[in-house]
Design a protein around this motif. Structure first.
Motif, mmCIF file in Angstrom:
data_model
loop_
_atom_site.group_PDB
_atom_site.id
_atom_site.type_symbol
_atom_site.label_atom_id
_atom_site.label_comp_id
_atom_site.label_asym_id
_atom_site.label_seq_id
_atom_site.Cartn_x
_atom_site.Cartn_y
_atom_site.Cartn_z
ATOM 1 N N GLU A 62 0.815 -1.206 0.000
ATOM 2 C CA GLU A 62 0.000 0.000 0.000
ATOM 3 C C GLU A 62 0.856 1.266 0.000
ATOM 4 O OE1 GLU A 62 -2.850 0.063 3.100
ATOM 5 O OE2 GLU A 62 -3.941 -1.701 2.405
ATOM 6 N N SER A 114 -2.897 8.552 -3.551
ATOM 7 C CA SER A 114 -4.113 8.991 -4.219
ATOM 8 C C SER A 114 -3.789 10.156 -5.147
ATOM 9 C CB SER A 114 -5.160 9.431 -3.194
ATOM 10 O OG SER A 114 -4.748 10.634 -2.555
ATOM 11 N N LEU A 115 -4.685 10.428 -6.063
ATOM 12 C CA LEU A 115 -4.508 11.550 -6.984
ATOM 13 C C LEU A 115 -4.386 12.854 -6.209
ATOM 14 C CD1 LEU A 115 -4.472 12.300 -10.027
ATOM 15 C CD2 LEU A 115 -6.926 12.749 -9.825
ATOM 16 N N LYS A 116 -5.186 12.995 -5.166
ATOM 17 C CA LYS A 116 -5.155 14.205 -4.347
ATOM 18 C C LYS A 116 -3.816 14.341 -3.624
ATOM 19 C CE LYS A 116 -7.777 16.644 -0.775
ATOM 20 N NZ LYS A 116 -8.975 16.578 0.121
ATOM 21 N N GLU A 117 -3.305 13.233 -3.078
ATOM 22 C CA GLU A 117 -2.011 13.258 -2.395
ATOM 23 C C GLU A 117 -0.882 13.612 -3.368
ATOM 24 O OE1 GLU A 117 -2.669 9.930 1.143
ATOM 25 O OE2 GLU A 117 -2.179 9.283 -0.897
ATOM 26 N N ARG A 119 -4.333 15.199 -12.921
ATOM 27 C CA ARG A 119 -5.088 14.296 -13.801
ATOM 28 C C ARG A 119 -4.594 14.420 -15.239
ATOM 29 N NH1 ARG A 119 -9.694 15.761 -12.244
ATOM 30 N NH2 ARG A 119 -9.991 14.147 -10.663
ATOM 31 N N GLN A 175 -1.048 5.647 -13.344
ATOM 32 C CA GLN A 175 -2.240 5.317 -12.579
ATOM 33 C C GLN A 175 -2.519 3.821 -12.681
ATOM 34 O OE1 GLN A 175 -6.196 7.766 -12.191
ATOM 35 N NE2 GLN A 175 -6.365 6.544 -14.040
ATOM 36 N N ARG A 196 -8.507 3.911 -10.736
ATOM 37 C CA ARG A 196 -9.075 5.250 -10.748
ATOM 38 C C ARG A 196 -8.690 6.009 -9.466
ATOM 39 N NH1 ARG A 196 -12.916 7.937 -13.547
ATOM 40 N NH2 ARG A 196 -14.094 9.564 -12.481
ATOM 41 N N GLY A 197 -7.950 7.100 -9.648
ATOM 42 C CA GLY A 197 -7.563 7.914 -8.511
ATOM 43 C C GLY A 197 -6.413 7.379 -7.693
ATOM 44 N N VAL A 198 -5.769 6.288 -8.151
ATOM 45 C CA VAL A 198 -4.653 5.685 -7.415
ATOM 46 C C VAL A 198 -3.418 5.677 -8.314
ATOM 47 C CG1 VAL A 198 -3.792 3.657 -6.205
ATOM 48 C CG2 VAL A 198 -6.225 4.238 -6.082
ATOM 49 N N ARG A 256 3.571 5.589 -6.530
ATOM 50 C CA ARG A 256 4.379 6.600 -5.852
ATOM 51 C C ARG A 256 5.684 6.882 -6.607
ATOM 52 N NH1 ARG A 256 4.228 8.513 -0.748
ATOM 53 N NH2 ARG A 256 2.756 6.882 -0.097
#
Length: 223
Positions: A3, A8-11, A24, A34, A37-39, A42
Motif C-alpha cells: 500500500e 491517491s490523486l489528491k495526495e 489528472r 495510474q 481510478r484515482g490511485v 508513488r
C-alpha cells in the motif's frame, strides 16, 4: 507492491504542488502512472518531482534541449540555426541553479520503465545508449538493470521482441527520443552532461547529488 507504493490523486497533487486537475492531466499524458481510478504509483510521482524545478521554468522542445546539451558539451548545434543558438547560449550563461537546466531539457526524451526476463537484459543493453556514469564516480547499475536511450521508432520492436512489460517500478529505464539518433549517440557517448542530467533525477540521493554537482560545475565553467 504494498500500500505504501501508491498514493491517491489528491495526495500526488499536494506533493507536486499542483491542482488535482493538473495532476489528472499528467496521468492522461503518461507523466504519472495510474493503476486504478484515482490511485497512482508513488515512484512515478517521485520521478516526476525529481525532473521538475520548483517553479514554472518552461522546458525546451526536444531538438532545442539536445542543442543545449551539445553546446554545454563544447560542441555545435547546427540543427538550431544561428538565432536560436544565440538565444540558447544566452540562457545557459544566465543559469546558476542546476534545477533550472534539468527543467529546461527534461523533454529531451520520454522516460518509460519496464521489466523483462533476465535473459533479455544483455540484448537490451546492446541496443540502448547508456551514458558514462563512471565519469561521475557512479558504478554501473546491476546486471539486471538497464538505463539508456533508444530511438522512438525502435521502441515497439524492442518491446515485442524482448518481451518488455511496462512497470513503473521496473529495473529497465528507457529514455525514448524522436531526435536524430546519430546526434543522440554522439552526445550520450562523449558528453558527461547527459550522464549528469540522468543522474540528477535519480531516486537514489547519492546518485542525484553527484549529478547535480556535475551540472553545477558545468554551468559555472560555461559562464
Amino acid at each position: 507492491m504494498t500500500e505504501t507504493d501508491f498514493v491517491s490523486l489528491k495526495e500526488a497533487a499536494a506533493v507536486l504542488g499542483i491542482s488535482v486537475r493538473h495532476a489528472r492531466r499528467l496521468v492522461n499524458s503518461g507523466s504519472l502512472t495510474q493503476v486504478a481510478r484515482g490511485v497512482l504509483v508513488r515512484d512515478s510521482v517521485d520521478r516526476y518531482l525529481m525532473s521538475q524545478r520548483q517553479g514554472r521554468t518552461r522546458s525546451w522542445a526536444e531538438h532545442t534541449a539536445w542543442g543545449a546539451i551539445a553546446i554545454l558539451s563544447g560542441g555545435d548545434a547546427d540543427w538550431l540555426g544561428p538565432t536560436q543558438t544565440s538565444r540558447v547560449r544566452s540562457t545557459l550563461r544566465d543559469l546558476v541553479d542546476p534545477n533550472e537546466l534539468i527543467s529546461r531539457v527534461r523533454d529531451r526524451a520520454q522516460v518509460q520503465t519496464f521489466t523483462a526476463h533476465r535473459a533479455a537484459v544483455p540484448r537490451l543493453r546492446a541496443i540502448v545508449l547508456r551514458p558514462a556514469m563512471n565519469a561521475l564516480g557512479i558504478v554501473d547499475s546491476g546486471e539486471d538493470q538497464v538505463d539508456g536511450y533508444i530511438a522512438a521508432q525502435e521502441l515497439d520492436n524492442a518491446i515485442r521482441t524482448l518481451g518488455l512489460r511496462a512497470d513503473p517500478a521496473g529495473d529497465i529505464t528507457l529514455r525514448v527520443t524522436d531526435f536524430d539518433f546519430d546526434q543522440v549517440r554522439k552526445l550520450v557517448s562523449t558528453s558527461v552532461v547527459v550522464a549528469a542530467l540522468d543522474a540528477a533525477t535519480a531516486l537514489d540521493p547519492r546518485i542525484r547529488g553527484a549529478g547535480r554537482r556535475a551540472l553545477a560545475e558545468t554551468l559555472e565553467a560555461y559562464r
